[in-house]
Design a protein around this motif. Sequence first.
Motif, PDB file in Angstrom:
ATOM      1  N   ILE A  95      37.016  38.595  48.196  1.00 14.28           N
ATOM      2  CA  ILE A  95      38.418  39.006  48.336  1.00 14.28           C
ATOM      3  C   ILE A  95      39.194  38.733  47.055  1.00 14.28           C
ATOM      4  N   ARG A  96      38.994  37.549  46.468  1.00 20.46           N
ATOM      5  CA  ARG A  96      39.729  37.197  45.241  1.00 20.46           C
ATOM      6  C   ARG A  96      39.280  38.064  44.065  1.00 20.46           C
ATOM      7  N   THR A  97      37.979  38.366  43.999  1.00 15.22           N
ATOM      8  CA  THR A  97      37.480  39.219  42.922  1.00 15.22           C
ATOM      9  C   THR A  97      38.038  40.632  43.056  1.00 15.22           C
ATOM     10  N   LEU A  98      38.063  41.160  44.277  1.00 11.78           N
ATOM     11  CA  LEU A  98      38.656  42.480  44.498  1.00 11.78           C
ATOM     12  C   LEU A  98      40.138  42.491  44.144  1.00 11.78           C
ATOM     13  N   GLY A  99      40.787  41.330  44.268  1.00 12.96           N
ATOM     14  CA  GLY A  99      42.193  41.209  43.914  1.00 12.96           C
ATOM     15  C   GLY A  99      42.429  41.001  42.431  1.00 12.96           C
ATOM     16  N   ASP A 101      40.987  38.467  40.484  1.00 16.04           N
ATOM     17  CA  ASP A 101      40.699  37.094  40.051  1.00 16.04           C
ATOM     18  C   ASP A 101      39.205  36.843  40.254  1.00 16.04           C
ATOM     19  N   LYS A 102      38.393  37.190  39.231  1.00 18.19           N
ATOM     20  CA  LYS A 102      36.937  37.124  39.355  1.00 18.19           C
ATOM     21  C   LYS A 102      36.479  35.695  39.633  1.00 18.19           C
ATOM     22  N   GLN A 103      35.738  35.547  40.733  1.00 16.49           N
ATOM     23  CA  GLN A 103      35.226  34.236  41.115  1.00 16.49           C
ATOM     24  C   GLN A 103      33.793  34.356  41.595  1.00 16.49           C
ATOM     25  N   GLY A 104      33.060  33.266  41.450  1.00 16.22           N
ATOM     26  CA  GLY A 104      31.698  33.206  41.965  1.00 16.22           C
ATOM     27  C   GLY A 104      31.714  32.538  43.329  1.00 16.22           C
ATOM     28  N   GLY A 105      30.770  32.903  44.153  1.00 20.47           N
ATOM     29  CA  GLY A 105      30.712  32.314  45.484  1.00 20.47           C
ATOM     30  C   GLY A 105      29.365  31.702  45.784  1.00 20.47           C
ATOM     31  N   SER A 106      28.545  31.510  44.735  1.00 17.62           N
ATOM     32  CA  SER A 106      27.191  31.022  44.990  1.00 17.62           C
ATOM     33  C   SER A 106      27.166  29.522  45.255  1.00 17.62           C
ATOM     34  N   THR A 107      26.229  29.144  46.082  1.00 12.22           N
ATOM     35  CA  THR A 107      26.020  27.738  46.417  1.00 12.22           C
ATOM     36  C   THR A 107      24.990  27.148  45.453  1.00 12.22           C
ATOM     37  N   ILE A 108      24.795  25.848  45.510  1.00 12.50           N
ATOM     38  CA  ILE A 108      23.770  25.210  44.687  1.00 12.50           C
ATOM     39  C   ILE A 108      22.407  25.811  45.014  1.00 12.50           C
ATOM     40  N   THR A 109      22.162  26.077  46.279  1.00 14.17           N
ATOM     41  CA  THR A 109      20.891  26.665  46.702  1.00 14.17           C
ATOM     42  C   THR A 109      20.700  28.052  46.088  1.00 14.17           C
ATOM     43  N   GLN A 110      21.744  28.863  46.084  1.00 13.33           N
ATOM     44  CA  GLN A 110      21.658  30.199  45.494  1.00 13.33           C
ATOM     45  C   GLN A 110      21.457  30.104  43.984  1.00 13.33           C
ATOM     46  N   GLN A 111      22.099  29.127  43.346  1.00 16.80           N
ATOM     47  CA  GLN A 111      21.922  28.950  41.909  1.00 16.80           C
ATOM     48  C   GLN A 111      20.486  28.541  41.589  1.00 16.80           C
TER      49      GLN A 111
END
Length: 128
Positions: A95-99, A101-111
């Motif tokens: 939602i913030r990226t579409l607005g 404000d580019k943000q990442g949403g990855s977790t430590i596991t995804q990283q």
Amino acid sequence: LWALAAVPAALVVYTLLLWPFTPAISDIRKAKTEQPAQLVSADGRLLAEYRWVNREWVALEDIAPSVVDALIATEDHRFYDHFGLDWRRTASALIRTLGGDKQGGSTITQQLARNLYPEDIGRAPTLT
């Protein structure tokens, strides 16, 4: 009411479609340790590589709790509240990226998965 139910249903279908392409825990455990760890800038430029010979493996118990807490606080503050994918953070980042404000949403596991399988997953900021 149908539109409200469609969003969670679409996420479930999307997850089920990705399931066959997701590595198993056993695959993660067998990950090549010879592969260098790479430090990459936000624009994708390689800053440093840490190879096997440059690493000193330390047991988790030997790492100061404050270091573990700092990692979790900066990278995935809800680490203990999910099982590898934080849907709330992913939705918020989307939602913030579409607005604008580019943000990442990855977790430590995804990283971890992204670092262990860079060719398969890539570094593109996509939901997949």
